[in-house]
Scaffold this motif. Sequence first.
Motif, short mmCIF file in Angstrom:
data_model
loop_
_atom_site.label_atom_id
_atom_site.label_comp_id
_atom_site.label_asym_id
_atom_site.label_seq_id
_atom_site.Cartn_x
_atom_site.Cartn_y
_atom_site.Cartn_z
N PRO A 43 0.82 -1.23 0.00
CA PRO A 43 0.00 0.00 0.00
C PRO A 43 0.84 1.26 0.00
CG PRO A 43 -0.10 -1.09 2.14
CD PRO A 43 0.60 -2.03 1.22
N ASN A 44 2.01 1.24 0.67
CA ASN A 44 2.85 2.45 0.69
C ASN A 44 3.34 2.81 -0.71
OD1 ASN A 44 2.67 2.72 3.52
ND2 ASN A 44 4.22 1.14 3.79
N ALA A 45 3.72 1.79 -1.48
CA ALA A 45 4.19 2.06 -2.84
C ALA A 45 3.06 2.61 -3.71
CB ALA A 45 4.76 0.78 -3.45
N ILE A 46 1.86 2.03 -3.56
CA ILE A 46 0.72 2.52 -4.38
C ILE A 46 0.40 3.97 -4.03
CG2 ILE A 46 -1.71 2.17 -4.89
CD1 ILE A 46 -1.29 -0.80 -4.26
N ILE A 47 0.38 4.29 -2.72
CA ILE A 47 0.06 5.65 -2.29
C ILE A 47 1.11 6.63 -2.78
CG2 ILE A 47 -0.16 7.13 -0.25
CD1 ILE A 47 -1.44 4.75 1.17
N SER A 48 2.39 6.26 -2.68
CA SER A 48 3.45 7.16 -3.15
C SER A 48 3.35 7.41 -4.65
CB SER A 48 4.81 6.57 -2.79
OG SER A 48 5.01 5.33 -3.46
N ASN A 49 3.01 6.36 -5.43
CA ASN A 49 2.86 6.54 -6.88
C ASN A 49 1.68 7.46 -7.20
OD1 ASN A 49 5.03 4.83 -7.36
ND2 ASN A 49 3.73 3.00 -7.43
N VAL A 50 0.56 7.27 -6.49
CA VAL A 50 -0.62 8.11 -6.74
C VAL A 50 -0.32 9.57 -6.39
CG1 VAL A 50 -2.99 8.55 -6.02
CG2 VAL A 50 -2.26 6.21 -6.47
N LEU A 51 0.35 9.79 -5.25
CA LEU A 51 0.65 11.16 -4.85
C LEU A 51 1.65 11.82 -5.79
CD1 LEU A 51 0.80 10.84 -0.95
CD2 LEU A 51 -1.01 11.80 -2.35
N SER A 52 2.59 11.04 -6.33
CA SER A 52 3.53 11.60 -7.29
C SER A 52 2.80 12.04 -8.57
CB SER A 52 4.61 10.58 -7.62
OG SER A 52 4.04 9.43 -8.24
N GLU A 53 1.80 11.25 -8.99
CA GLU A 53 1.02 11.66 -10.15
C GLU A 53 0.22 12.92 -9.86
OE1 GLU A 53 1.05 10.48 -13.14
OE2 GLU A 53 2.42 8.82 -12.77
N VAL A 54 -0.35 12.99 -8.64
CA VAL A 54 -1.12 14.20 -8.28
C VAL A 54 -0.21 15.42 -8.28
CG1 VAL A 54 -2.43 15.29 -6.42
CG2 VAL A 54 -2.84 12.89 -6.98
N ARG A 55 1.02 15.27 -7.74
CA ARG A 55 1.96 16.41 -7.75
C ARG A 55 2.37 16.77 -9.17
NH1 ARG A 55 4.16 13.29 -3.44
NH2 ARG A 55 3.74 14.24 -1.38
N SER A 56 2.48 15.76 -10.05
CA SER A 56 2.86 16.06 -11.43
C SER A 56 1.79 16.88 -12.15
CB SER A 56 3.10 14.76 -12.19
OG SER A 56 1.90 14.01 -12.30
N PHE A 57 0.53 16.77 -11.71
CA PHE A 57 -0.52 17.60 -12.28
C PHE A 57 -0.51 19.03 -11.74
CE2 PHE A 57 -2.74 13.42 -12.94
CZ PHE A 57 -2.70 13.47 -14.32
N GLY A 58 0.39 19.33 -10.79
CA GLY A 58 0.47 20.67 -10.22
C GLY A 58 -0.45 20.89 -9.05
N ARG A 59 -0.95 19.82 -8.47
CA ARG A 59 -1.84 19.95 -7.32
C ARG A 59 -1.03 19.84 -6.03
NH1 ARG A 59 -7.28 19.95 -8.55
NH2 ARG A 59 -7.47 20.29 -10.80
N PRO A 60 -1.25 20.71 -5.04
CA PRO A 60 -0.49 20.64 -3.79
C PRO A 60 -0.95 19.46 -2.92
CG PRO A 60 -2.13 22.37 -3.65
CD PRO A 60 -2.18 21.86 -5.05
N VAL A 61 0.01 18.83 -2.27
CA VAL A 61 -0.27 17.72 -1.35
C VAL A 61 0.36 18.09 -0.01
CG1 VAL A 61 0.00 15.27 -0.89
CG2 VAL A 61 -0.29 16.06 -3.24
N ASP A 62 -0.45 18.61 0.91
CA ASP A 62 0.04 19.08 2.20
C ASP A 62 -0.43 18.19 3.35
OD1 ASP A 62 -2.57 19.70 1.92
OD2 ASP A 62 -2.43 21.78 2.59
N PHE A 63 -0.44 16.87 3.12
CA PHE A 63 -0.82 15.93 4.18
C PHE A 63 0.06 14.69 4.06
CE2 PHE A 63 -3.59 15.40 0.53
CZ PHE A 63 -3.44 14.05 0.23
N PRO A 64 0.28 13.96 5.14
CA PRO A 64 1.14 12.78 5.09
C PRO A 64 0.47 11.65 4.31
CG PRO A 64 0.15 12.99 7.26
CD PRO A 64 -0.17 14.24 6.51
N PRO A 65 1.25 10.78 3.67
CA PRO A 65 0.66 9.67 2.90
C PRO A 65 -0.11 8.69 3.75
CG PRO A 65 2.96 10.04 2.26
CD PRO A 65 2.73 10.85 3.48
#
Length: 361
Positions: A43-65
Amino acid sequence: LNRHYFALPTNPGEQFFMFCTLAAWLITKAGRPFEQPQEYDDPNAIISNVLSEVRSFGRPVDFPPSKLKAGYGEQACYVLDCLAEEALKYTGFSWKRPAYPTEELEEEEITEDDAELTLNKLEEDVVEEESDNEENFIDLNVLKAQTYRSDMNNSAKQEEILQSTTDAAEWNLEVERVLPQLKVTVRTDNKDWRIHVDQMHQHKDGIESSLKETRGYLDKLHNEISRTLEKINSREKYINNQLEHLVQEYRSAQASLSEAKEKYQEGSGGVTERIRVLSEITEVLEKVKQETEEKGNSMTDGAPLVKIKQALTKLKQETIQMDIQIGVMEHTLLQSKLKEKSDMTRDMHATMIPEATVGAY
């Protein structure tokens, strides 16, 4: 999935897998290649991949995975919202104007109080049951059309002064006879503004009637409250006047108390400093006492002296034994020396042979 599936906790494991699957599908819809997650992946790998995609779209991620491991909550809804917006942008989705469906007007039951009007506008309401013969009722629309045609026909005629030759009593009898048939049927429509205005007038009359009843109680309550406040103010002034000297004494006592507190704080600060110094001195004194006790114990203890005496006696015994052994050794040495000397003398006497005996040989 219902619209509140990712907002409320139901089954964390199932919600997390559905969240990962839906996020991967939205990422692929947004034009990014993303491998579909499996149920037993990290699950940690899946969450990190999803958050990296969200950041690549230019969306801020200000919460822990770790907030996404539950599969529900504000963070999960935020990630899915961002990915859905990016997917709609990529697919070129555009909003269209809404198409409202045509609503059919439903016929409602006609009440006698609101729907029936008499032609002579009598103030009294005629309460009668509706007769089964609906042909006696006049439709309002038909009445309007007939009135319009009659007006058009009469407009062409020359207006003249009319004089009635009918008896008033006969006219009233005819009116009473025809009155039940002169009802006008008005189809009620909830969207009609006239009904709304009538309801507003009814509500206004009800509010005014209720206000007339409650205003007396409110005025009475206001008068009682005002009188009570006046009494409280007068009592307060009287108490202040009577207890003014006590208030002054209290203030002076409060000032002296504050001065005493300040002095106490200053004295307590000095006391604490002296207590600290005293504790240090007592610690040094304890160390000195411990050292003196150790020295006194070592000086008064007779165990070392006994040990020394025992060692001396043992040394004396050992020296005596050594002296005996030395004496025995000297004696044996002396005997050996004497024996050797006697042997030498004997040998010397044995070797002295006469010369005649020698010559004969």
